[in-house]
Design a protein around this motif. Structure first.
Motif, PDB file in Angstrom:
ATOM      1  N   PHE A  46       0.790  -1.070  -0.103  1.00 57.18           N
ATOM      2  CA  PHE A  46       0.050   0.037  -0.021  1.00 57.18           C
ATOM      3  C   PHE A  46       1.000   1.247  -0.003  1.00 57.18           C
ATOM      4  CE2 PHE A  46      -2.404   3.410   1.795  1.00 57.18           C
ATOM      5  CZ  PHE A  46      -3.629   3.257   1.419  1.00 57.18           C
ATOM      6  N   THR A  47       1.910   1.255   0.854  1.00 60.31           N
ATOM      7  CA  THR A  47       2.730   2.517   0.785  1.00 60.31           C
ATOM      8  C   THR A  47       3.403   2.568  -0.399  1.00 60.31           C
ATOM      9  OG1 THR A  47       2.995   2.077   3.270  1.00 60.31           O
ATOM     10  CG2 THR A  47       4.597   3.514   2.062  1.00 60.31           C
ATOM     11  N   ILE A  48       3.909   1.755  -1.146  1.00 66.12           N
ATOM     12  CA  ILE A  48       4.716   1.793  -2.406  1.00 66.12           C
ATOM     13  C   ILE A  48       3.609   2.297  -3.335  1.00 66.12           C
ATOM     14  CG2 ILE A  48       5.704   0.540  -4.184  1.00 66.12           C
ATOM     15  CD1 ILE A  48       7.230  -1.205  -2.078  1.00 66.12           C
ATOM     16  N   GLY A  49       2.380   1.577  -3.331  1.00 65.23           N
ATOM     17  CA  GLY A  49       1.350   2.067  -4.377  1.00 65.23           C
ATOM     18  C   GLY A  49       1.191   3.633  -4.129  1.00 65.23           C
ATOM     19  N   TYR A  50       0.961   4.190  -2.888  1.00 66.14           N
ATOM     20  CA  TYR A  50       0.768   5.505  -2.653  1.00 66.14           C
ATOM     21  C   TYR A  50       1.900   6.282  -3.208  1.00 66.14           C
ATOM     22  CZ  TYR A  50       0.000   9.870   0.071  1.00 66.14           C
ATOM     23  OH  TYR A  50      -0.118  10.960   0.677  1.00 66.14           O
ATOM     24  N   LEU A  51       3.166   5.886  -3.019  1.00 67.33           N
ATOM     25  CA  LEU A  51       4.368   6.760  -3.309  1.00 67.33           C
ATOM     26  C   LEU A  51       4.313   6.760  -5.072  1.00 67.33           C
ATOM     27  CD1 LEU A  51       6.907   5.428  -0.853  1.00 67.33           C
ATOM     28  CD2 LEU A  51       6.001   7.818  -0.862  1.00 67.33           C
TER      29      LEU A  51
ATOM     30  N   GLU B 205      -7.964   1.538  -2.669  1.00 67.74           N
ATOM     31  CA  GLU B 205      -8.699   0.996  -1.842  1.00 67.74           C
ATOM     32  C   GLU B 205      -8.903  -0.436  -1.963  1.00 67.74           C
ATOM     33  OE1 GLU B 205     -11.916   3.653  -2.604  1.00 67.74           O
ATOM     34  OE2 GLU B 205     -11.227   5.232  -1.402  1.00 67.74           O
ATOM     35  N   LYS B 206      -8.562  -0.914  -3.151  1.00 67.68           N
ATOM     36  CA  LYS B 206      -8.668  -2.453  -3.398  1.00 67.68           C
ATOM     37  C   LYS B 206      -7.617  -3.314  -3.072  1.00 67.68           C
ATOM     38  CE  LYS B 206     -11.921  -1.783  -7.288  1.00 67.68           C
ATOM     39  NZ  LYS B 206     -12.093  -1.917  -8.687  1.00 67.68           N
ATOM     40  N   ILE B 207      -6.612  -2.721  -2.418  1.00 65.91           N
ATOM     41  CA  ILE B 207      -5.431  -3.538  -1.843  1.00 65.91           C
ATOM     42  C   ILE B 207      -5.982  -3.839  -0.657  1.00 65.91           C
ATOM     43  CG2 ILE B 207      -3.253  -3.409  -0.915  1.00 65.91           C
ATOM     44  CD1 ILE B 207      -2.342  -1.217  -2.861  1.00 65.91           C
ATOM     45  N   PRO B 208      -6.000  -5.419  -0.345  1.00 66.75           N
ATOM     46  CA  PRO B 208      -6.662  -5.813   0.738  1.00 66.75           C
ATOM     47  C   PRO B 208      -5.950  -5.103   2.077  1.00 66.75           C
ATOM     48  CG  PRO B 208      -5.983  -7.475  -0.606  1.00 66.75           C
ATOM     49  CD  PRO B 208      -5.453  -6.297  -1.114  1.00 66.75           C
TER      50      PRO B 208
END
Length: 474
Positions: free
Chosen positions: A40-45, A54-57
């Motif tokens: 999630f953190t990497i996706g945010y960055l 929001e779909k990342i479990p």
């Protein structure tokens, strides 16, 4: 935060994926026991759109906490926006080139284009200016690369200590030879997570690489010539295993746990205890640990500080002969006494050694066995199966990110070693000695974190009686 990603993503979060062991297609929902905080953190960055983040479990409460943490970090927000612009510049290279050229009939500066204007506004709110007034996209990319490089080290604290940050830093760099890198990204865009750019030496179709921490970390470690090995940090025991343990505890009237301290890793056992729910812990009468005074891990003596309200008795066992341990005999005797004298009807045994099998055969109670994969032979597991004794692997339980039990043991062993002698020599040797005494396996990144926090933070004081006291940071 970021302007909408320009290209509609085709990666589907639903459906099936191949099982790691058999290759058979299985429902993705079975992978909910994988952690996703790092992904999630990497996706945010990277600048992944809100609807895909929001779909990342993720549990809702955990999602909100993590999102607040990221939104509260100015460097993280800046990198998110900058990488979103960088990705869209490369994906829309021809359109952007034509639009921002002064001689173009539909000329617009980059910051006014619909695909970029929200991100430029976000950068200005953070006092970051990347507009050049020129039509050279490569010049924009160079400026963005520099801005990301300036901030990347400031987001290290967003990741757990066990993540080797050099791999995160590596993925956010972009080679100085921009043109071939941009062309590679354009031609392999469907392989990248939601078409957001990171430096990937050999991009390949891997599905949604942000689906779990294990998947993204495996890829970015390999991308930097390394291997991700800390599986216990990102993968938890299955729901089926946890449900079987819960059912076992629920069926029993009185349950006790017996541990062979020679053949069980205390930190893995603590991770299993950490996974129990409050009502399950309440039904456990007592935990008894038998440990060899010479060879077992001294962490067992600290377990009582970690197991909430469950009574823990750690029993040190001396050897009569150097080559013969009596731990298994003590465990068998302890189980027999608990069942026949104390009225215990349900017994959990944590040991990878088959020497206690006689107690399961001869002492009438319900049994559940906890073993470790690489310490327990196939023959013993077959015996357990044949006799309908449920067993589970301790090394499948996920180690908590904030491993309070290990930190407790670490601080105690550090204190013991420091108090033993002030002739400590090299500080790094001290760290190695403490970790060896804890009998724990740590990555280089974790060792560096422990060194910076505890070793460098040591202070030596003298109390009013003139006695040296060593203060260890909390």
């Amino acid at each position: 935060m970021c302007a909408p990603n320009t290209i509609t993503d085709l990666q589907d979060l639903k459906g099936f994926i191949p099982d790691e062991n058999t290759g058979e297609l299985i429902d993705k929902s079975t992978f909910r026991n994988y952690s996703t905080d790092v992904a999630f953190t990497i996706g945010y960055l990277l600048g992944v759109r809100e609807e895909y983040l929001e779909k990342i479990p993720q549990e809702e409460s955990k999602y909100n906490k993590l999102r607040d943490k990221l939104d509260g970090n100015e460097n993280a927000k800046a990198i998110r926006v900058l990488n979103n612009i960088r990705s869209n510049l490369m994906l829309l290279f021809k359109k952007v080139s034509n639009t921002i050229r002064v001689t173009s009939a539909d000329f617009k500066p980059l910051y006014m284009m619909d695909e970029f204007k929200d991100d430029f506004k976000a950068l200005r709110r953070m006092n970051i200016e990347i507009a050049t007034g020129r039509s050279d996209i490569n010049e924009y990319l160079e400026i963005i690369n520099n801005e990301i490089s300036k901030r990347i080290n400031n987001i290290k604290n967003l990741f757990p200590d066990w993540v080797e940050f050099k791999h995160i830093r590596y993925m956010f760099q972009m080679p100085s030879n921009i043109k071939p890198e941009s062309e590679k990204f354009q031609s392999h865009q469907d392989s990248y997570p939601f078409k957001r750019y990171f430096y990937w030496e050999n991009p390949r179709p891997e599905g949604n690489i942000l689906y779990s921490d294990e998947k993204i970390l495996t890829i970015i470690y390999e991308n930097n010539g390394d291997f991700f090995r800390d599986i216990s940090k990102v993968k938890d025991a299955s729901d089926n295993v946890k449900q079987n343990i819960s059912d076992f505890i629920s069926r029993g009237e009185r349950t006790q746990i017996f541990i062979d301290g020679e053949n069980v890793d205390p930190y893995r056992f603590a991770a299993a205890m950490d996974s129990l729910k409050d009502h399950e812990i309440d039904k456990i009468d007592k935990i008894t640990v038998y440990y060899d005074n010479t060879y077992s891990n001294r962490a067992w003596t600290m377990l009582k500080h970690f197991t909430y309200d469950v009574e823990v008795e750690a029993i040190g066992v001396d050897r009569i002969k150097e080559d013969k341990s009596l731990v298994d005999h003590k465990l068998v005797a302890g189980v027999s006494k608990a069942v026949y004298k104390d009225g215990i009807d349900s017994v959990i045994i944590a040991s990878s050694d088959s020497d206690f099998w006689s107690v399961i055969e001869d002492v009438d109670a319900d049994y559940l066995v906890m073993v470790e994969k690489d310490k327990c032979g196939h023959d013993f597991r077959d015996v357990l199966k044949e006799n309908n004794v449920f067993y589970c692997y301790l090394d499948t339980f996920m180690t908590p990110e904030d491993n309070s039990f290990f930190k407790l043991v670490f601080r105690k062993e550090l204190e013991n070693i420091l108090n033993a002698s002030f002739a400590l020599g090299d500080a790094h040797n001290l760290l190695d000695d403490v970790i060896l005494s804890c009998r724990a396996e740590l990555s280089d990144a974790e060792k560096e974190s422990m060194y910076n926090k505890y070793i460098k933070g040591l202070t030596l004081t003298v109390n009013k009686e003139g006695i040296f006291e060593i203060k260890i940071p909390e």
